[in-house]
Design a protein around this motif. Sequence first.
Motif, PDB file in Angstrom:
ATOM      1  N   PRO A 106       0.526  -6.636   6.979  1.00  9.71           N
ATOM      2  CA  PRO A 106      -0.917  -6.933   6.906  1.00  9.71           C
ATOM      3  C   PRO A 106      -1.794  -5.933   7.656  1.00  9.71           C
ATOM      4  CG  PRO A 106       0.371  -8.903   7.431  1.00  9.71           C
ATOM      5  CD  PRO A 106       1.296  -7.743   7.556  1.00  9.71           C
ATOM      6  N   ALA A 107      -1.275  -5.316   8.689  1.00  4.31           N
ATOM      7  CA  ALA A 107      -2.075  -4.339   9.439  1.00  4.31           C
ATOM      8  C   ALA A 107      -2.206  -3.063   8.608  1.00  4.31           C
ATOM      9  CB  ALA A 107      -1.427  -4.048  10.785  1.00  4.31           C
ATOM     10  N   ARG A 108      -3.331  -2.899   7.963  1.00  8.01           N
ATOM     11  CA  ARG A 108      -3.503  -1.777   7.045  1.00  8.01           C
ATOM     12  C   ARG A 108      -3.461  -0.438   7.768  1.00  8.01           C
ATOM     13  NH1 ARG A 108      -8.223  -3.963   2.818  1.00  8.01           N
ATOM     14  NH2 ARG A 108      -7.306  -6.045   2.508  1.00  8.01           N
ATOM     15  N   SER A 109      -3.918  -0.425   8.995  1.00  8.21           N
ATOM     16  CA  SER A 109      -3.901   0.831   9.750  1.00  8.21           C
ATOM     17  C   SER A 109      -2.487   1.325   9.993  1.00  8.21           C
ATOM     18  CB  SER A 109      -4.631   0.650  11.081  1.00  8.21           C
ATOM     19  OG  SER A 109      -4.026  -0.375  11.852  1.00  8.21           O
ATOM     20  N   ARG A 110      -1.516   0.415  10.128  1.00 11.92           N
ATOM     21  CA  ARG A 110      -0.126   0.827  10.337  1.00 11.92           C
ATOM     22  C   ARG A 110       0.441   1.466   9.070  1.00 11.92           C
ATOM     23  NH1 ARG A 110       3.908  -2.535  11.571  1.00 11.92           N
ATOM     24  NH2 ARG A 110       4.816  -1.131  13.106  1.00 11.92           N
ATOM     25  N   VAL A 111       0.087   0.920   7.929  1.00  8.07           N
ATOM     26  CA  VAL A 111       0.547   1.496   6.660  1.00  8.07           C
ATOM     27  C   VAL A 111      -0.045   2.889   6.475  1.00  8.07           C
ATOM     28  CG1 VAL A 111       0.554   1.237   4.150  1.00  8.07           C
ATOM     29  CG2 VAL A 111       0.867  -0.771   5.609  1.00  8.07           C
ATOM     30  N   VAL A 112      -1.332   3.016   6.745  1.00  5.21           N
ATOM     31  CA  VAL A 112      -1.977   4.326   6.607  1.00  5.21           C
ATOM     32  C   VAL A 112      -1.386   5.316   7.597  1.00  5.21           C
ATOM     33  CG1 VAL A 112      -4.162   5.566   6.803  1.00  5.21           C
ATOM     34  CG2 VAL A 112      -4.105   3.322   5.696  1.00  5.21           C
ATOM     35  N   ALA A 113      -1.131   4.865   8.815  1.00  5.28           N
ATOM     36  CA  ALA A 113      -0.531   5.751   9.815  1.00  5.28           C
ATOM     37  C   ALA A 113       0.845   6.233   9.360  1.00  5.28           C
ATOM     38  CB  ALA A 113      -0.428   5.030  11.153  1.00  5.28           C
TER      39      ALA A 113
END
Length: 262
Positions: A106-113
């Motif tokens: 759910p943490a979109r920033s982790r996927v983008v990172a």
Amino acid sequence: MSATISVSPPRGRADIRPSMGRLTLVELRKAADTRAGFWLILTIAVLTLAVVGAQLAFGDADTRTLGSLIGNAQLPVSVLLPVLGLLSVTSEWSQRTALSTFSLVPARSRVVAAKVVAAGLLAVGATAAGLAAGIVGFASGGALDRTIGGWEWDAPGIVIAQLCLVNWVTMMCGTAFGLLLLNSAPAIATYYALPLAWTMAGRLLPGLDPVSEWLDIGRARAPLVDPGVTGQEWARFLTSCLLWVALPAALGMLRIHRTEIS
């Protein structure tokens, strides 16, 4: 008779999220699993070998040196590899896998990172592959008496680091445009057309030339293929990176956090 029931505080829940390393490995695999990604990687490899071979066969004598072969072997990487980083972002929306991806993480920033780290690793690996192609081409050309000079190379460590930096920044630029537009076709067209239009405007309109030196990422990164980059050239490179990488990446992150996934 009364009894006192003691309730111990709940223990901290263990972090069961997938690690960043695992997410990065997933993104690396996804980059090559698609047909577009596979054929793009294969095309880059073929073109890299073709550039080295063509330079040995038809290049001028003074260009068939070790440094020149290694530098030109990076051309397919710098031109085509950023599309791979772009597609790693836009494919989540074009193939409608974003819902499952962000449901699992759910943490979109982790996927983008993870996508950014994977793109950076691909850029470093492609730079190393281009370096190997240039070295093998020089060795093969030496056996065929098609190269000049020896294995000496001015400041090889510095130049290799700068080539790696250029490819990494170019890869991040493509990834940033993917984050900004979230659609493959418009993102690819914009990534190639917008910097090219700015370059042409800077060359055709004399008044824009001084500004273009600082904001044209193509011109700003050109000195980095050789040693002895000046402080002003580094400043121009950094300024152009802020415009073409940092700004679209920041706007793209804002859009990803606000986009409703369906």
